[in-house]
Design a protein around this motif. Structure first.
Motif, short mmCIF file in Angstrom:
data_model
loop_
_atom_site.label_atom_id
_atom_site.label_comp_id
_atom_site.label_asym_id
_atom_site.label_seq_id
_atom_site.Cartn_x
_atom_site.Cartn_y
_atom_site.Cartn_z
N ASP A 117 -2.61 10.06 15.86
CA ASP A 117 -2.29 10.41 17.25
C ASP A 117 -0.87 10.91 17.42
OD1 ASP A 117 -4.83 9.68 18.09
OD2 ASP A 117 -4.25 7.57 18.38
N GLU A 118 -0.13 11.01 16.29
CA GLU A 118 1.26 11.48 16.38
C GLU A 118 1.31 12.92 16.86
OE1 GLU A 118 4.11 10.56 13.23
OE2 GLU A 118 2.53 9.38 12.27
N LEU A 119 2.35 13.23 17.63
CA LEU A 119 2.52 14.61 18.09
C LEU A 119 3.10 15.48 16.99
CD1 LEU A 119 2.36 16.68 20.33
CD2 LEU A 119 4.60 15.91 21.15
N VAL A 120 4.09 14.94 16.26
CA VAL A 120 4.71 15.67 15.15
C VAL A 120 4.24 15.00 13.86
CG1 VAL A 120 6.86 16.40 14.06
CG2 VAL A 120 6.71 16.27 16.56
N SER A 121 3.48 15.73 13.07
CA SER A 121 2.90 15.16 11.84
C SER A 121 3.99 14.99 10.78
CB SER A 121 1.81 16.08 11.30
OG SER A 121 2.39 17.28 10.78
N PRO A 122 3.74 14.14 9.76
CA PRO A 122 4.73 13.99 8.68
C PRO A 122 5.06 15.30 7.98
CG PRO A 122 3.09 12.23 8.57
CD PRO A 122 2.60 13.20 9.61
N THR A 123 4.05 16.15 7.75
CA THR A 123 4.30 17.43 7.09
C THR A 123 5.16 18.34 7.95
OG1 THR A 123 2.19 17.29 5.90
CG2 THR A 123 3.21 19.46 6.05
N LEU A 124 4.86 18.40 9.23
CA LEU A 124 5.65 19.24 10.13
C LEU A 124 7.07 18.69 10.23
CD1 LEU A 124 5.92 21.55 12.10
CD2 LEU A 124 4.94 20.09 13.89
N ARG A 125 7.22 17.38 10.26
CA ARG A 125 8.55 16.78 10.31
C ARG A 125 9.35 17.17 9.06
NH1 ARG A 125 7.04 11.94 10.57
NH2 ARG A 125 6.79 11.91 12.84
N SER A 126 8.71 17.13 7.91
CA SER A 126 9.38 17.51 6.67
C SER A 126 9.81 18.97 6.69
CB SER A 126 8.44 17.26 5.47
OG SER A 126 8.99 17.78 4.28
N ILE A 127 8.94 19.84 7.17
CA ILE A 127 9.27 21.27 7.25
C ILE A 127 10.48 21.49 8.15
CG2 ILE A 127 8.46 23.49 8.15
CD1 ILE A 127 5.66 22.73 7.16
#
Length: 360
Positions: free
Chosen positions: A144-154
């Protein structure tokens, strides 16, 4: 050894050792004992022993056997010294595990800490070696996160890179403008390639093929019309809209390197079947940002490579043919066997040198 055995046979023709010391001695030592008595018993035994007739031959064999022993000792010492030297060099190359302020750590005692680090790293998409590509056996999901771990890493990686050149309103047209766009964004392209375990030419070549697409506002208009047609109140479904508007809203492509919403959601770790409205908007926003768009495209290429026959080939060893195959899969799906995808792959390879030169 031959000389030692010959020495023993010759000595035995003259007598038998009496004392335990002489009996346990090697042939060389026995001859030395015969020349220099080692006790009273040997003295009386050697009174009746005439060794003058064999003395010269025994001395020769004694010296030859001694030379053999010296050669063996020297060879063994040189081999041992070399082995110890190489072992020391190898030991010096082994990294020291550091825990807090200790210089060295008892590895056995530190195993619980190492296992905990391993468990944490296995579930974190950021913990991977540069150039190693994403963990293909683990795709972090956003839930349910708005910013996914992959997107956060990018986004974290982009924070330390120059800003990307946008082409939302007016995409490049012609080889010169494509070259200028790639050159302006070469730092981002190289970083995205390294992050995904791909050669920079692969990402630059896909950019060369894609960046001359339709302007961003047309993507927004297409997406809006498809979403309205997808409403239960619409008399016509989005797939039945006139070309080029027809299609599922999740198949709408965004960004300079055109990527469908559904594909972007999969790469970023969102559930492509049922993302929340906020998550879908986040995917669209990320695809429209040129820097994030390049990273997402590279991540998708890395996933395609992981499904190929050359998944384990390092980026610097990938051939043009392998890159062309990835380009065809990028256009036509995991297999990329249809005619359109194959044409796309051939055209990618045709312009690969231009794309490679643009990022130098």
């Amino acid at each position: 050894m031959v000389n030692e055995q010959a020495l023993a046979d010759l000595i035995h023709t003259k007598g038998t050792a009496i004392t335990r010391t002489a009996q346990e001695a090697e042939p060389m030592r026995q001859w030395e004992d015969m020349r220099d008595t080692t006790g009273v018993l040997d003295f009386f035994a050697e009174l009746t022993m005439d060794v003058d007739d064999i003395r010269d031959e025994v001395n020769r064999l004694h010296d030859a056997a001694g030379g053999d022993f010296d050669l063996a000792r020297t060879t063994e010492k040189e081999a041992r010294d070399l082995c110890i030297h190489e072992l020391k060099q190898a030991y010096d190359l082994v990294p020291d595990f550091q825990v807090f302020l200790t210089e060295r750590v008892d590895v056995a005692a530190a195993m619980p800490d190492l296992r905990r680090e391993e468990d944490e790293a296995s579930g974190n998409p950021v913990t991977r070696l540069p150039g190693g590509g994403p963990k293909q056996d683990y795709y972090p999901t956003a839930g349910d996160e708005l910013v996914s771990p992959t997107l956060r890493s990018i986004r974290m990686q982009l924070a330390s890179l120059p800003g990307a050149t946008d082409s939302y309103w007016i995409p490049p047209s012609g080889d010169q403008e494509k070259t200028e766009w790639i050159r302006a964004n070469k730092d981002i392209i190289k970083a995205a390639a390294q992050n995904s375990g791909l050669p920079p030419s692969m990402v630059a070549g896909i950019a060369w093929k894609e960046i001359a697409g339709q302007p961003g506002p047309l993507d927004d208009i297409t997406d809006t019309i498809r979403e309205q047609a997808d409403s239960p109140l619409s008399p016509i479904g989005p797939e039945n809209l006139p070309s080029p508007l027809g299609g599922d809203p999740d198949e709408t492509s965004f960004g300079p390197i055109a990527i469908q919403v559904r594909r972007g959601a999969e790469v970023l770790g969102y559930d492509p079947e049922s993302p929340t409205d906020q998550q879908r908007a986040m995917v669209e926003e990320s695809l429209q940002d040129p820097g994030q768009n390049v990273f997402i495209a590279a991540e998708y290429l890395a996933q395609l490579k992981a499904e190929s026959d050359f998944a384990d080939v390092p980026p610097e060893e990938m051939t043009v043919e392998q890159q062309q195959e990835l380009a065809a899969r990028y256009n036509g799906g995991p297999h990329g066997e249809n005619d359109q995808a194959q044409r796309y792959g051939r055209d990618f390879a045709h312009h690969l040198d231009q794309a490679r030169n643009a990022i130098r």
